[in-house]
Design an enzyme around this catalytic site. Structure first.
Site, PDB file in Angstrom:
ATOM      1  N   GLU A 132       0.819  -1.196   0.000  1.00  0.00           N
ATOM      2  CA  GLU A 132       0.000   0.000   0.000  1.00  0.00           C
ATOM      3  C   GLU A 132       0.863   1.261   0.000  1.00  0.00           C
ATOM      4  O   GLU A 132       0.638   2.195  -0.795  1.00  0.00           O
ATOM      5  CB  GLU A 132      -0.931   0.002   1.219  1.00  0.00           C
ATOM      6  CG  GLU A 132      -1.863  -1.200   1.303  1.00  0.00           C
ATOM      7  CD  GLU A 132      -1.202  -2.436   1.915  1.00  0.00           C
ATOM      8  OE1 GLU A 132      -1.856  -3.487   1.956  1.00  0.00           O
ATOM      9  OE2 GLU A 132      -0.028  -2.347   2.341  1.00  0.00           O
ATOM     10  N   TYR A 159       9.727 -14.528   4.329  1.00  0.00           N
ATOM     11  CA  TYR A 159       9.086 -13.571   5.230  1.00  0.00           C
ATOM     12  C   TYR A 159       9.372 -13.906   6.693  1.00  0.00           C
ATOM     13  O   TYR A 159       9.415 -15.073   7.078  1.00  0.00           O
ATOM     14  CB  TYR A 159       7.572 -13.559   5.013  1.00  0.00           C
ATOM     15  CG  TYR A 159       7.148 -12.954   3.705  1.00  0.00           C
ATOM     16  CD1 TYR A 159       7.095 -11.578   3.537  1.00  0.00           C
ATOM     17  CD2 TYR A 159       6.800 -13.770   2.627  1.00  0.00           C
ATOM     18  CE1 TYR A 159       6.706 -11.013   2.327  1.00  0.00           C
ATOM     19  CE2 TYR A 159       6.407 -13.216   1.414  1.00  0.00           C
ATOM     20  CZ  TYR A 159       6.373 -11.847   1.274  1.00  0.00           C
ATOM     21  OH  TYR A 159       5.996 -11.291   0.080  1.00  0.00           O
ATOM     22  N   ARG A 174      -2.901 -14.005  -0.787  1.00  0.00           N
ATOM     23  CA  ARG A 174      -1.707 -14.705  -0.280  1.00  0.00           C
ATOM     24  C   ARG A 174      -2.185 -15.801   0.673  1.00  0.00           C
ATOM     25  O   ARG A 174      -2.426 -15.559   1.856  1.00  0.00           O
ATOM     26  CB  ARG A 174      -0.781 -13.730   0.447  1.00  0.00           C
ATOM     27  CG  ARG A 174      -0.305 -12.546  -0.375  1.00  0.00           C
ATOM     28  CD  ARG A 174       0.841 -12.905  -1.279  1.00  0.00           C
ATOM     29  NE  ARG A 174       1.321 -11.732  -2.004  1.00  0.00           N
ATOM     30  CZ  ARG A 174       2.237 -10.892  -1.553  1.00  0.00           C
ATOM     31  NH1 ARG A 174       2.751 -11.073  -0.335  1.00  0.00           N
ATOM     32  NH2 ARG A 174       2.635  -9.866  -2.275  1.00  0.00           N
ATOM     33  N   THR A 217      -2.277  -6.642 -14.644  1.00  0.00           N
ATOM     34  CA  THR A 217      -1.216  -6.777 -15.639  1.00  0.00           C
ATOM     35  C   THR A 217      -1.131  -8.230 -16.053  1.00  0.00           C
ATOM     36  O   THR A 217      -1.425  -9.138 -15.270  1.00  0.00           O
ATOM     37  CB  THR A 217       0.151  -6.328 -15.100  1.00  0.00           C
ATOM     38  OG1 THR A 217       0.452  -7.035 -13.891  1.00  0.00           O
ATOM     39  CG2 THR A 217       0.166  -4.835 -14.841  1.00  0.00           C
ATOM     40  N   GLY A 267       7.335  -4.495  -6.390  1.00  0.00           N
ATOM     41  CA  GLY A 267       6.652  -3.206  -6.462  1.00  0.00           C
ATOM     42  C   GLY A 267       6.109  -2.869  -7.827  1.00  0.00           C
ATOM     43  O   GLY A 267       5.513  -1.799  -8.006  1.00  0.00           O
ATOM     44  N   ASP A 291       2.394  -2.403  -7.662  1.00  0.00           N
ATOM     45  CA  ASP A 291       2.077  -1.162  -6.942  1.00  0.00           C
ATOM     46  C   ASP A 291       2.297   0.047  -7.853  1.00  0.00           C
ATOM     47  O   ASP A 291       1.520   1.003  -7.836  1.00  0.00           O
ATOM     48  CB  ASP A 291       2.943  -1.045  -5.691  1.00  0.00           C
ATOM     49  CG  ASP A 291       2.850  -2.275  -4.805  1.00  0.00           C
ATOM     50  OD1 ASP A 291       1.766  -2.878  -4.746  1.00  0.00           O
ATOM     51  OD2 ASP A 291       3.870  -2.645  -4.187  1.00  0.00           O
TER      52      ASP A 291
END
Length: 338
Positions: free
Chosen positions: A36, A105, A170, A237, A275, A278
């Site tokens: 975000e 992560y 996710r 996309t 990114g 984003d």
């Protein structure tokens, strides 16, 4: 006052230099990112003011993460600093050629996951804004984050803001006992614009292309709008990944029963694809504002912005509107500009 307010988690990114693997890296480069906040920072580079609401640990790491986005022009005053929790981390191995990039992560028990929904004064945060953006990552992190996201959307709707979401399913993040398929539909119902691939539409909403449909994306987008009538636009996309170092991307839009698709961009070598989505959404928000009556041009701008992001290290798309327009105009040779 901000054009856009984003809500979500920001993490520290740690990556070995020079395409090294974690096992061999003597050092790790530090930057920060969040789906975000990346949108807000990219939009600020394009010239539209943005603010971000999030939660950080009240320690030097949390302040460094907030400072990173402040550096790129994002108003971080809506953020909360907490005495509990930690800053989430992710480790990135940047792939090359046949070896794909890989992310590990480390975000459990972060300050954002443990946030207090009551800590966010949404009427004040959204005062004067025109747009709210969130992603499906936010409600996946914790029940508290999902409640805060729902409150933000409700307040944005009351104020007549445009609301967008990258549904970004996710599967491994949904660990707190609630299913994405139960949580996401009421949140998406409050959106005007969604980024949603065919795969995410099936996983989250059980929507598949109609049998015999000549265009799978258009079929899915039409069904999504029929189910959630507040949605006016669905974008995505399409990637044709040749290797970790070579991507082809184009932009897709379904609006008012019409399907739009851009010319593809061939990107090689890929410097950093993190990114890119984003950057695409930030470009579309800019394009929808600058070219409100020309959805094809807005989509072209968004796709060019996403293509340029692949050439820039880090999570944030550090390009100006003029640079994006230069690419939209067909200047793809990379010739030196003086």
């Amino acid at each position: 006052m901000p054009h856009l307010v984003t809500f979500g988690e920001i993490m520290m990114r740690l990556a070995p230099p020079n395409h090294e693997r974690l096992a061999q890296a003597p050092a790790l480069a530090v930057t920060y990112g969040g789906g975000e906040a990346n949108v807000g920072a990219a939009l600020a580079q394009l010239g539209l003011p943005a603010a971000h609401a999030g939660c950080f640990p009240d320690n030097p790491l949390g302040r460094a993460a907030a400072g990173h986005f402040r550096r790129y022009g994002v108003d971080m005053r809506p953020c909360v600093f907490s005495e509990t929790g930690r800053l989430g981390l992710y480790f990135l191995e940047v792939g090359a050629s046949l070896r794909p990039s890989r992310i590990v992560y480390d975000r459990a028990e972060s300050a954002f996951a443990r946030l207090d929904p009551a800590a966010f004064d949404w009427p004040t945060i959204l005062d004067g804004a025109r747009w709210l953006h969130w992603t499906g990552i936010t409600p996946a992190i914790s029940a508290a984050a999902a409640r805060a996201c729902a409150a933000a959307i409700a307040e944005a709707r009351r104020r007549g803001l445009t609301v967008s979401a990258d549904v970004n399913y996710r599967r491994n993040l949904w660990q707190y006992g609630q299913k994405a398929q139960d949580v996401m539909p009421p949140l998406v119902a409050g959106c005007d614009l969604v980024v949603c691939t065919e795969g995410d539409a099936e996983d989250l909403f059980g929507i598949r292309p109609a049998a015999g449909a000549p265009n799978g994306f258009a079929s899915v987008a039409g069904q999504l709008i029929a189910r959630f009538p507040q949605i006016k636009q669905v974008i995505a996309t399409r990637r044709d990944t040749q290797s970790a170092s070579h991507e082809r991307i184009c932009g897709l839009l379904f609006q008012d029963g019409q399907y739009y698709e851009t010319v593809p961009y061939d990107i090689a070598p890929v410097v950093d694809r993190i990114g890119g989505g984003d950057a695409f959404l930030a470009g579309f928000i800019y394009g929808a504002t600058a070219y409100a009556d020309d959805p094809a041009r807005a989509l072209a701008f968004a796709t060019a912005a996403a293509a340029l992001k692949h050439t820039i290290p880090g999570d944030v798309n550090l390009v100006t509107a003029a640079e994006v327009e230069h690419l939209v105009a067909g200047n793809t040779t990379g010739r030196l500009l003086r």
